[in-house]
Scaffold this motif. Sequence first.
Motif, short mmCIF file in Angstrom:
data_model
loop_
_atom_site.label_atom_id
_atom_site.label_comp_id
_atom_site.label_asym_id
_atom_site.label_seq_id
_atom_site.Cartn_x
_atom_site.Cartn_y
_atom_site.Cartn_z
N GLN A 160 0.82 -1.21 0.00
CA GLN A 160 0.00 0.00 0.00
C GLN A 160 0.85 1.26 0.00
O GLN A 160 2.02 1.25 0.41
CB GLN A 160 -0.94 -0.01 1.20
CG GLN A 160 -2.00 -1.08 1.09
CD GLN A 160 -2.89 -1.20 2.30
OE1 GLN A 160 -2.68 -0.55 3.32
NE2 GLN A 160 -3.88 -2.07 2.21
N ARG A 161 0.27 2.34 -0.49
CA ARG A 161 0.89 3.66 -0.54
C ARG A 161 2.14 3.69 -1.43
O ARG A 161 3.08 4.43 -1.18
CB ARG A 161 1.24 4.16 0.87
CG ARG A 161 0.08 4.07 1.84
CD ARG A 161 -0.24 5.41 2.43
NE ARG A 161 -1.28 5.35 3.43
CZ ARG A 161 -2.59 5.33 3.17
NH1 ARG A 161 -3.02 5.33 1.95
NH2 ARG A 161 -3.47 5.31 4.14
N GLN A 162 2.10 2.89 -2.49
CA GLN A 162 3.20 2.87 -3.45
C GLN A 162 2.71 3.15 -4.87
O GLN A 162 3.44 2.93 -5.83
CB GLN A 162 3.91 1.51 -3.39
CG GLN A 162 4.56 1.23 -2.05
CD GLN A 162 5.14 -0.16 -1.96
OE1 GLN A 162 5.56 -0.74 -2.95
NE2 GLN A 162 5.17 -0.70 -0.75
N GLY A 163 1.45 3.59 -5.01
CA GLY A 163 0.90 3.94 -6.31
C GLY A 163 0.16 2.82 -7.01
O GLY A 163 -0.44 3.04 -8.07
N HIS A 164 0.17 1.61 -6.45
CA HIS A 164 -0.50 0.48 -7.10
C HIS A 164 -2.01 0.68 -7.16
O HIS A 164 -2.64 0.36 -8.16
CB HIS A 164 -0.16 -0.83 -6.40
CG HIS A 164 1.31 -1.08 -6.28
ND1 HIS A 164 2.14 -1.19 -7.38
CD2 HIS A 164 2.10 -1.21 -5.20
CE1 HIS A 164 3.39 -1.40 -6.97
NE2 HIS A 164 3.39 -1.41 -5.65
N GLY A 165 -2.60 1.20 -6.09
CA GLY A 165 -4.04 1.43 -6.08
C GLY A 165 -4.47 2.47 -7.11
O GLY A 165 -5.45 2.28 -7.82
N SER A 166 -3.73 3.55 -7.22
CA SER A 166 -4.05 4.59 -8.21
C SER A 166 -3.93 4.04 -9.62
O SER A 166 -4.80 4.30 -10.47
CB SER A 166 -3.11 5.78 -8.05
OG SER A 166 -3.31 6.40 -6.80
N ARG A 167 -2.88 3.29 -9.88
CA ARG A 167 -2.67 2.71 -11.21
C ARG A 167 -3.79 1.74 -11.54
O ARG A 167 -4.35 1.76 -12.63
CB ARG A 167 -1.31 2.01 -11.25
CG ARG A 167 -0.72 1.92 -12.60
CD ARG A 167 0.72 1.41 -12.59
NE ARG A 167 0.89 0.15 -11.89
CZ ARG A 167 1.38 0.01 -10.65
NH1 ARG A 167 1.76 1.07 -9.97
NH2 ARG A 167 1.49 -1.17 -10.11
N LEU A 168 -4.16 0.89 -10.57
CA LEU A 168 -5.23 -0.08 -10.80
C LEU A 168 -6.58 0.63 -10.98
O LEU A 168 -7.37 0.25 -11.85
CB LEU A 168 -5.29 -1.10 -9.66
CG LEU A 168 -6.31 -2.22 -9.81
CD1 LEU A 168 -6.09 -3.02 -11.09
CD2 LEU A 168 -6.27 -3.14 -8.59
#
Length: 182
Positions: free
Chosen positions: A110-118
């Motif tokens: 979490q908090r590494q940009g994976h959620g935004s990218r997904l």
Amino acid sequence: MIERAALADSCRLALPAEAERIAAVQRRSWAQLFPSDVADHVLASVDLATMAASWQAAILRPPLATFRVMVALSEGRVVAFAAIGPSDDEDAHPGEDALVAEFVVDPPAQRQGHGSRLLNAVADTLRADGFTRATWWVRSTDDPLRRFLVSAGWGPDGAHRTVGSEDAAATVKMIRMHTALG
């Protein structure tokens, strides 16, 4: 010595071989996200192998072509996933309203940009499938997720519900968030 190029972070449709990793990410997220009594109840009710089999079936045999399982990868490993498709809410407009049924980022990733990218990949995929609005049921107490969604252009639409186990031993209050995909 030739260095192996780092694998770029990316998002794509899930592969059947990733079903167990998706299930493991989901189990870790439940332990983190839900109150301990709810998490214990849910985790005790289903094992990893059963969950992996369900995810594999969802990937291999979705009921419609617009039901999809997507993953975010980091260094070639699944670090997040989403399950999306047409909304089944009573007030949904068929062919227009989509649902983000599951969206999970592995707690250590979490908090590494994976959620935004997904989330961007999910919106692009839903838009390409012809949907004009997306909805997402969110736990009413999940302030970090709601802040994330609001920052990405989502907002509450006023709908709410309570979900839980059949015996009502564990319940969770949910609110519905939505966004335009146009």
